[in-house]
Design a protein around this motif. Structure first.
Motif, PDB file in Angstrom:
ATOM      1  N   PRO A   1      44.839  34.449  50.195  1.00 11.50           N
ATOM      2  CA  PRO A   1      44.599  34.789  51.598  1.00 11.50           C
ATOM      3  C   PRO A   1      45.017  36.241  51.839  1.00 11.50           C
ATOM      4  CG  PRO A   1      45.908  32.782  51.388  1.00 11.50           C
ATOM      5  CD  PRO A   1      45.876  33.431  50.048  1.00 11.50           C
ATOM      6  N   LEU A   2      44.117  37.025  52.406  1.00 10.46           N
ATOM      7  CA  LEU A   2      44.408  38.429  52.706  1.00 10.46           C
ATOM      8  C   LEU A   2      44.354  38.644  54.209  1.00 10.46           C
ATOM      9  CD1 LEU A   2      42.363  40.524  50.112  1.00 10.46           C
ATOM     10  CD2 LEU A   2      44.788  39.980  50.080  1.00 10.46           C
ATOM     11  N   ASP A   3      45.362  39.340  54.720  1.00  8.91           N
ATOM     12  CA  ASP A   3      45.367  39.686  56.149  1.00  8.91           C
ATOM     13  C   ASP A   3      45.407  41.195  56.371  1.00  8.91           C
ATOM     14  OD1 ASP A   3      47.962  40.393  55.524  1.00  8.91           O
ATOM     15  OD2 ASP A   3      48.900  38.857  56.763  1.00  8.91           O
ATOM     16  N   GLY A   4      45.278  41.973  55.294  1.00  5.98           N
ATOM     17  CA  GLY A   4      45.301  43.422  55.413  1.00  5.98           C
ATOM     18  C   GLY A   4      46.688  44.030  55.346  1.00  5.98           C
ATOM     19  N   SER A   5      47.721  43.200  55.210  1.00  2.00           N
ATOM     20  CA  SER A   5      49.092  43.705  55.130  1.00  2.00           C
ATOM     21  C   SER A   5      49.419  44.147  53.708  1.00  2.00           C
ATOM     22  CB  SER A   5      50.078  42.612  55.557  1.00  2.00           C
ATOM     23  OG  SER A   5      50.117  41.602  54.564  1.00  2.00           O
ATOM     24  N   PRO A   6      50.420  45.011  53.558  1.00  2.00           N
ATOM     25  CA  PRO A   6      50.820  45.434  52.205  1.00  2.00           C
ATOM     26  C   PRO A   6      51.228  44.263  51.308  1.00  2.00           C
ATOM     27  CG  PRO A   6      51.744  46.933  53.828  1.00  2.00           C
ATOM     28  CD  PRO A   6      51.125  45.783  54.598  1.00  2.00           C
ATOM     29  N   LEU A   7      51.913  43.260  51.857  1.00  2.00           N
ATOM     30  CA  LEU A   7      52.326  42.129  51.018  1.00  2.00           C
ATOM     31  C   LEU A   7      51.142  41.285  50.564  1.00  2.00           C
ATOM     32  CD1 LEU A   7      55.690  40.875  52.568  1.00  2.00           C
ATOM     33  CD2 LEU A   7      55.306  41.819  50.285  1.00  2.00           C
ATOM     34  N   SER A   8      50.149  41.117  51.418  1.00  2.00           N
ATOM     35  CA  SER A   8      48.985  40.352  50.974  1.00  2.00           C
ATOM     36  C   SER A   8      48.207  41.154  49.930  1.00  2.00           C
ATOM     37  CB  SER A   8      48.096  39.929  52.144  1.00  2.00           C
ATOM     38  OG  SER A   8      47.393  41.007  52.706  1.00  2.00           O
ATOM     39  N   ASP A   9      48.156  42.479  50.092  1.00  2.00           N
ATOM     40  CA  ASP A   9      47.517  43.319  49.079  1.00  2.00           C
ATOM     41  C   ASP A   9      48.252  43.218  47.744  1.00  2.00           C
ATOM     42  OD1 ASP A   9      45.642  44.140  50.941  1.00  2.00           O
ATOM     43  OD2 ASP A   9      46.610  46.061  51.326  1.00  2.00           O
ATOM     44  N   GLU A  10      49.577  43.194  47.800  1.00  2.00           N
ATOM     45  CA  GLU A  10      50.380  43.039  46.576  1.00  2.00           C
ATOM     46  C   GLU A  10      50.121  41.680  45.932  1.00  2.00           C
ATOM     47  OE1 GLU A  10      53.017  43.752  43.462  1.00  2.00           O
ATOM     48  OE2 GLU A  10      52.161  45.167  44.891  1.00  2.00           O
ATOM     49  N   ALA A  11      50.006  40.642  46.735  1.00  3.14           N
ATOM     50  CA  ALA A  11      49.713  39.308  46.203  1.00  3.14           C
ATOM     51  C   ALA A  11      48.365  39.311  45.481  1.00  3.14           C
ATOM     52  CB  ALA A  11      49.714  38.283  47.334  1.00  3.14           C
ATOM     53  N   PHE A  12      47.392  39.989  46.052  1.00  7.83           N
ATOM     54  CA  PHE A  12      46.072  40.076  45.433  1.00  7.83           C
ATOM     55  C   PHE A  12      46.147  40.809  44.090  1.00  7.83           C
ATOM     56  CE2 PHE A  12      41.799  42.235  45.287  1.00  7.83           C
ATOM     57  CZ  PHE A  12      41.117  41.114  44.847  1.00  7.83           C
ATOM     58  N   GLU A  13      46.868  41.922  44.061  1.00  5.98           N
ATOM     59  CA  GLU A  13      47.034  42.664  42.800  1.00  5.98           C
ATOM     60  C   GLU A  13      47.689  41.782  41.738  1.00  5.98           C
ATOM     61  OE1 GLU A  13      46.055  45.831  42.064  1.00  5.98           O
ATOM     62  OE2 GLU A  13      45.200  46.115  44.059  1.00  5.98           O
ATOM     63  N   ARG A  14      48.714  41.038  42.139  1.00  4.39           N
ATOM     64  CA  ARG A  14      49.392  40.145  41.179  1.00  4.39           C
ATOM     65  C   ARG A  14      48.435  39.087  40.658  1.00  4.39           C
ATOM     66  NH1 ARG A  14      55.184  39.957  42.153  1.00  4.39           N
ATOM     67  NH2 ARG A  14      55.742  42.154  42.203  1.00  4.39           N
ATOM     68  N   ALA A  15      47.640  38.503  41.563  1.00  2.00           N
ATOM     69  CA  ALA A  15      46.691  37.474  41.136  1.00  2.00           C
ATOM     70  C   ALA A  15      45.679  38.050  40.143  1.00  2.00           C
ATOM     71  CB  ALA A  15      45.980  36.880  42.351  1.00  2.00           C
ATOM     72  N   LEU A  16      45.195  39.258  40.398  1.00  6.95           N
ATOM     73  CA  LEU A  16      44.259  39.903  39.480  1.00  6.95           C
ATOM     74  C   LEU A  16      44.895  40.123  38.106  1.00  6.95           C
ATOM     75  CD1 LEU A  16      42.654  42.569  41.831  1.00  6.95           C
ATOM     76  CD2 LEU A  16      41.445  40.669  40.722  1.00  6.95           C
ATOM     77  N   GLU A  17      46.162  40.499  38.103  1.00  8.03           N
ATOM     78  CA  GLU A  17      46.860  40.770  36.844  1.00  8.03           C
ATOM     79  C   GLU A  17      47.204  39.497  36.081  1.00  8.03           C
ATOM     80  OE1 GLU A  17      50.267  42.918  38.193  1.00  8.03           O
ATOM     81  OE2 GLU A  17      49.123  44.746  38.606  1.00  8.03           O
ATOM     82  N   LEU A  18      47.583  38.443  36.791  1.00 11.78           N
ATOM     83  CA  LEU A  18      48.144  37.262  36.146  1.00 11.78           C
ATOM     84  C   LEU A  18      47.142  36.172  35.780  1.00 11.78           C
ATOM     85  CD1 LEU A  18      51.374  36.798  38.306  1.00 11.78           C
ATOM     86  CD2 LEU A  18      51.204  37.726  35.979  1.00 11.78           C
ATOM     87  N   PHE A  19      46.059  36.062  36.537  1.00 15.55           N
ATOM     88  CA  PHE A  19      45.180  34.905  36.364  1.00 15.55           C
ATOM     89  C   PHE A  19      43.780  35.319  35.953  1.00 15.55           C
ATOM     90  CE2 PHE A  19      48.361  33.680  39.575  1.00 15.55           C
ATOM     91  CZ  PHE A  19      48.977  32.667  38.866  1.00 15.55           C
TER      92      PHE A  19
ATOM     93  N   ARG B   1      38.748  46.618  44.902  1.00 22.72           N
ATOM     94  CA  ARG B   1      39.931  46.572  44.023  1.00 22.72           C
ATOM     95  C   ARG B   1      39.661  45.687  42.808  1.00 22.72           C
ATOM     96  NH1 ARG B   1      42.858  45.773  48.842  1.00 22.72           N
ATOM     97  NH2 ARG B   1      43.654  43.805  48.093  1.00 22.72           N
ATOM     98  N   ALA B   2      38.973  44.571  43.018  1.00 21.93           N
ATOM     99  CA  ALA B   2      38.668  43.682  41.897  1.00 21.93           C
ATOM    100  C   ALA B   2      37.748  44.372  40.901  1.00 21.93           C
ATOM    101  CB  ALA B   2      38.032  42.390  42.407  1.00 21.93           C
ATOM    102  N   ALA B   3      36.827  45.180  41.394  1.00 20.90           N
ATOM    103  CA  ALA B   3      35.921  45.909  40.509  1.00 20.90           C
ATOM    104  C   ALA B   3      36.703  46.854  39.602  1.00 20.90           C
ATOM    105  CB  ALA B   3      34.889  46.678  41.327  1.00 20.90           C
ATOM    106  N   ALA B   4      37.787  47.415  40.106  1.00 21.32           N
ATOM    107  CA  ALA B   4      38.631  48.287  39.282  1.00 21.32           C
ATOM    108  C   ALA B   4      39.259  47.514  38.124  1.00 21.32           C
ATOM    109  CB  ALA B   4      39.723  48.936  40.138  1.00 21.32           C
ATOM    110  N   PHE B   5      39.422  46.207  38.286  1.00 19.11           N
ATOM    111  CA  PHE B   5      39.937  45.341  37.227  1.00 19.11           C
ATOM    112  C   PHE B   5      38.789  44.733  36.412  1.00 19.11           C
ATOM    113  CE2 PHE B   5      43.658  45.573  39.858  1.00 19.11           C
ATOM    114  CZ  PHE B   5      44.730  45.296  39.035  1.00 19.11           C
ATOM    115  N   ASP B   6      37.559  45.106  36.767  1.00 24.98           N
ATOM    116  CA  ASP B   6      36.368  44.550  36.147  1.00 24.98           C
ATOM    117  C   ASP B   6      36.329  43.034  36.305  1.00 24.98           C
ATOM    118  OD1 ASP B   6      33.918  44.835  34.915  1.00 24.98           O
ATOM    119  OD2 ASP B   6      34.745  44.535  32.900  1.00 24.98           O
ATOM    120  N   ARG B   7      36.675  42.583  37.526  1.00 25.88           N
ATOM    121  CA  ARG B   7      36.739  41.156  37.824  1.00 25.88           C
ATOM    122  C   ARG B   7      35.830  40.816  38.998  1.00 25.88           C
ATOM    123  NH1 ARG B   7      41.600  38.418  37.180  1.00 25.88           N
ATOM    124  NH2 ARG B   7      40.395  36.640  37.888  1.00 25.88           N
ATOM    125  N   PRO B   8      34.966  39.855  38.827  1.00 21.75           N
ATOM    126  CA  PRO B   8      34.211  39.376  39.986  1.00 21.75           C
ATOM    127  C   PRO B   8      35.118  38.477  40.830  1.00 21.75           C
ATOM    128  CG  PRO B   8      33.644  38.091  38.053  1.00 21.75           C
ATOM    129  CD  PRO B   8      34.594  39.164  37.595  1.00 21.75           C
TER     130      PRO B   8
END
Length: 143
Positions: free
Chosen positions: A9-27, A74-81
């Motif tokens: 879930p993203l709400d545009g806050s820095p913490l939600s953005d950080e959560a998204f980055e972590r998810a891209l990295e970890l999963f 941001r996902a495209a930068a990770f080459d992730r759909p």
């Protein structure tokens, strides 16, 4: 067991953005970004102060579209759909309904602290606290 479908879930806050980055990295699995537009007449919105109008509704929807578009970039930068969704309603309820209706088996979300008077809510935030307490799947909260 590794998840097969992670919801962020993203709400545009820095913490939600950080959560998204972590998810891209970890999963390395199906990843969906969800933004929840709170109705203008809901208690968490500006509806208690300003009259709801079509211009405000459209502005909220446009903001939601920008949040998910930034996530796609941001996902495209990770080459992730990624998959994206925008729902309207109470954020915690919308997240839980999405989990139930879309075979989500892990949620990664930002937590927001604040002056709320209850320890869990101060540590996680009200939406994160509700999701952690009621989700039938694993929830990772990024702080």
């Amino acid at each position: 067991m590794a998840p097969s479908h992670v919801l962020v879930p993203l709400d545009g806050s820095p913490l939600s953005d950080e959560a998204f980055e972590r998810a891209l990295e970890l999963f390395d699995c199906r990843l969906t970004v969800l933004n929840v537009v709170t109705p203008l007449d809901a208690s968490m919105s500006e509806g208690g102060v300003l009259e709801p109008g079509e211009a405000r509704r459209q502005s909220a929807r446009d903001r939601a579209d920008r949040v998910v578009e930034r996530a796609r970039e941001r996902a495209a930068a990770f080459d992730r759909p990624i998959e994206t969704a925008v729902e309207t309603g109470d954020p915690a309820e919308a997240i839980l309904e999405y989990v139930d209706g879309h075979d989500v088996d892990h949620v990664v979300m930002g937590g927001h602290g604040g002056e709320r008077g209850v320890i869990a809510r101060r540590l996680l935030g009200t939406v994160a606290t509700s999701v952690v307490g009621d989700a039938p799947v694993t929830v990772t909260v990024v702080r």
